[in-house]
Scaffold this active site. Structure first.
Site, mmCIF file in Angstrom:
data_model
loop_
_atom_site.group_PDB
_atom_site.id
_atom_site.type_symbol
_atom_site.label_atom_id
_atom_site.label_comp_id
_atom_site.label_asym_id
_atom_site.label_seq_id
_atom_site.Cartn_x
_atom_site.Cartn_y
_atom_site.Cartn_z
ATOM 1 N N LYS A 80 33.970 36.041 36.513
ATOM 2 C CA LYS A 80 35.455 36.105 36.265
ATOM 3 C C LYS A 80 36.083 36.790 37.516
ATOM 4 O O LYS A 80 35.424 37.797 38.471
ATOM 5 C CB LYS A 80 35.804 37.171 35.293
ATOM 6 N N LYS A 116 35.028 35.724 43.011
ATOM 7 C CA LYS A 116 36.384 35.644 43.638
ATOM 8 C C LYS A 116 36.527 34.484 44.274
ATOM 9 O O LYS A 116 35.540 33.983 45.241
ATOM 10 C CB LYS A 116 36.375 36.970 44.709
ATOM 11 N N SER A 360 43.128 39.440 30.985
ATOM 12 C CA SER A 360 42.518 38.157 30.978
ATOM 13 C C SER A 360 41.695 37.856 30.201
ATOM 14 O O SER A 360 41.504 36.829 29.649
ATOM 15 C CB SER A 360 41.960 38.028 32.824
HETATM 16 N N1 GLU Z 1 42.652 39.384 40.510
HETATM 17 C C1 GLU Z 1 42.568 40.321 39.571
HETATM 18 C C2 GLU Z 1 41.538 41.497 39.704
HETATM 19 O O1 GLU Z 1 41.233 41.702 41.202
HETATM 20 C C3 GLU Z 1 42.586 39.709 38.083
HETATM 21 C C4 GLU Z 1 40.894 39.170 37.889
HETATM 22 C C5 GLU Z 1 40.846 38.419 36.519
HETATM 23 O O2 GLU Z 1 41.667 38.679 35.871
HETATM 24 O O3 GLU Z 1 40.015 37.560 36.417
HETATM 25 O O4 GLU Z 1 41.254 42.363 39.146
#
Ligand code: GLU
Length: 426
Positions: A80, A116, A360
């Site tokens: 994720k 990521k 999320s």
């Molecule tokens: N980009 C956000 C973070 O760095 C959310 C990641 C997500 O919800 O998967 O935590």
């Protein structure tokens, strides 16, 4: 700075970001007594994918963009993590951020690993049509990496619900079906969850209140500076203000403001909405330099913009008693040491900004369930989850007599180590 980190930094700044992850991992592994085998697994991402994405620009010429996705770990579940659009996106930055997602999801107690992605581009200089074509081309290129039970993206810097809706559309076309759970952070009405937009800022607020309780401080007597006024900073400032905390400084990439009587956060939000999403020209405070915000005379500092802003030099000048990291990686490992010497409490990124990925997860659950919750339900579940993550980390930092950052790493390492042992090996 360690020699290795300095060398990496001299070579290119991004390498030092992954070094920053490893530096903390090493400290936590030693204090906790993690085996070298498990540490080695975590030092190496599971999968790194790089794609070249040709896109037809509005001027009729084809431009080739670099796209990245790193799956750091799937030990605790599907990976994720967000996708960022920025000019400094590169292998090492994505790698570092993917590792942080593994630890963040574990700290938040979610059944996920970490990943990521990113595209090296300047979204502010691209038209909506160009961004849509880029997002869809990148998704098609990553169609075998992403998947509702494999790897689940979300928004990050430079992306939002709009990009996630395009991503789902492209993914659905490749896989010939309807897969809303392939990504999170979608617009409400397209499978998105109520409360997701404000979730990261809300988590920062919950973490701040929990830390203030530990410090025996009442929100009503506390002042705060928030760096960043995007998805994280603006909601954090608004929610902290609603809790009675006086927000004395706010800033974004265009301008920074100070007001010792308190910034009217709602006026700033209205200003940004009416003025192209930026603070430049806001009149609710005196304009100061971006770095002055970090060292301003406040009790709480919330860095909610970029990485590596709290350096050794800045750390020496910080007056806040509490730092709550809304951004990913705002503090360098060298600055950690100084902040600890100064007895400044740092609620680390992998705990403090975990509210976003927590909601999320709730969005993904609702997509899989096909049944949607009210905003109150989402917020209540979020607050309970963040509150217990905070307590876990706090208790570990006390038990191991270390900082909250290392306490958070230990929390994550314990869970991932269990996953590795439970699953066994080839
Ligand atoms: N980009 C956000 C973070 O760095 C959310 C990641 C997500 O919800 O998967 O935590």
């Amino acid at each position: 700075m360690t020699t290795k980190a300095a060398a990496a930094k001299a070579e290119n700044h991004e390498s030092s970001m992954f070094e920053a992850v490893l530096a903390r991992l090493d400290v936590a592994a030693k204090i906790y007594g993690l085996s070298d085998e498990v540490a080695n697994i975590l030092r190496n991402p599971e999968k790194q994918v790089k794609v070249s994405v040709p896109v037809m620009m509005d001027n009729g010429k084809v431009q080739v963009f670099e796209g990245f996705r790193t799956v750091h770990s799937t030990i605790l579940g599907p990976s994720k993590g967000g996708i960022r659009y920025a000019m400094d996106v590169c292998d090492d930055e994505v790698k570092a951020l993917s590792a942080w997602m593994t630890f963040k999801c574990a700290v938040a107690n979610l059944p996920y690993g970490g990943a990521k992605g990113g595209i090296k581009c300047d979204p502010r200089k691209m038209s909506v049509g160009e961004l849509e074509r880029l997002t869809k081309a990148y998704t098609v290129a990553m169609a075998d990496v992403f998947g509702p039970t494999k790897d689940i993206p979300a928004p990050d810097m430079g992306t939002s619900g709009r990009e996630m809706a395009w991503l789902v559309d492209a993914y659905n076309k490749v896989h010939r079906g309807n897969f809303p759970a392939v990504t999170t952070g979608k617009p409400v009405g397209m499978g998105g969850s109520l409360g997701r937009d404000a979730a990261t800022g809300r988590g920062v607020m919950v973490a701040t209140l929990a830390a203030l309780r530990k410090m025996d401080l009442s929100p009503k007597n506390v002042t705060c500076a928030v760096q960043g006024f995007g998805n994280v900073g603006s909601h954090a400032a608004r929610l902290l203000h609603e809790q009675g905390i006086m927000i004395c400084a706010i800033g974004d990439h265009t301008a920074t403001f100070w007001n010792e009587k308190g910034i009217d956060v709602n006026a700033a939000l209205r200003y940004v909405k009416d003025n192209g999403g930026v603070l430049k020209g806001f009149t609710g405070g005196t304009e100061i330099k971006n770095t002055e915000l970090l060292t301003s005379n406040v009790d709480v500092l919330v860095p909610a913009a970029l990485q590596n802003v709290i350096t050794e030099e800045i750390a020496h000048e910080i007056k806040a008693k509490l730092i709550v990291e809304g951004a990913n990686g705002p503090t360098t490992p060298e600055a950690d040491v100084i902040l600890n010497d100064k007895k400044i409490i740092v609620v680390p990124d992998i705990l403090a900004n975990g509210g976003g990925v927590t909601v999320s997860y709730f969005e993904w659950v609702q997509n899989n369930y096909g049944y949607y919750w009210t905003e109150e339900e989402v917020n209540a579940k979020h607050d309970a989850s963040m509150g217990s993550a905070f307590m876990h980390v706090w208790n570990f930092s006390q038990k191991y007599n270390t900082t909250m950052r290392i306490g958070a790493y230990i929390t994550a390492l314990k869970k991932v180590e269990f996953g590795i042992q439970a699953k066994g090996n080839y």
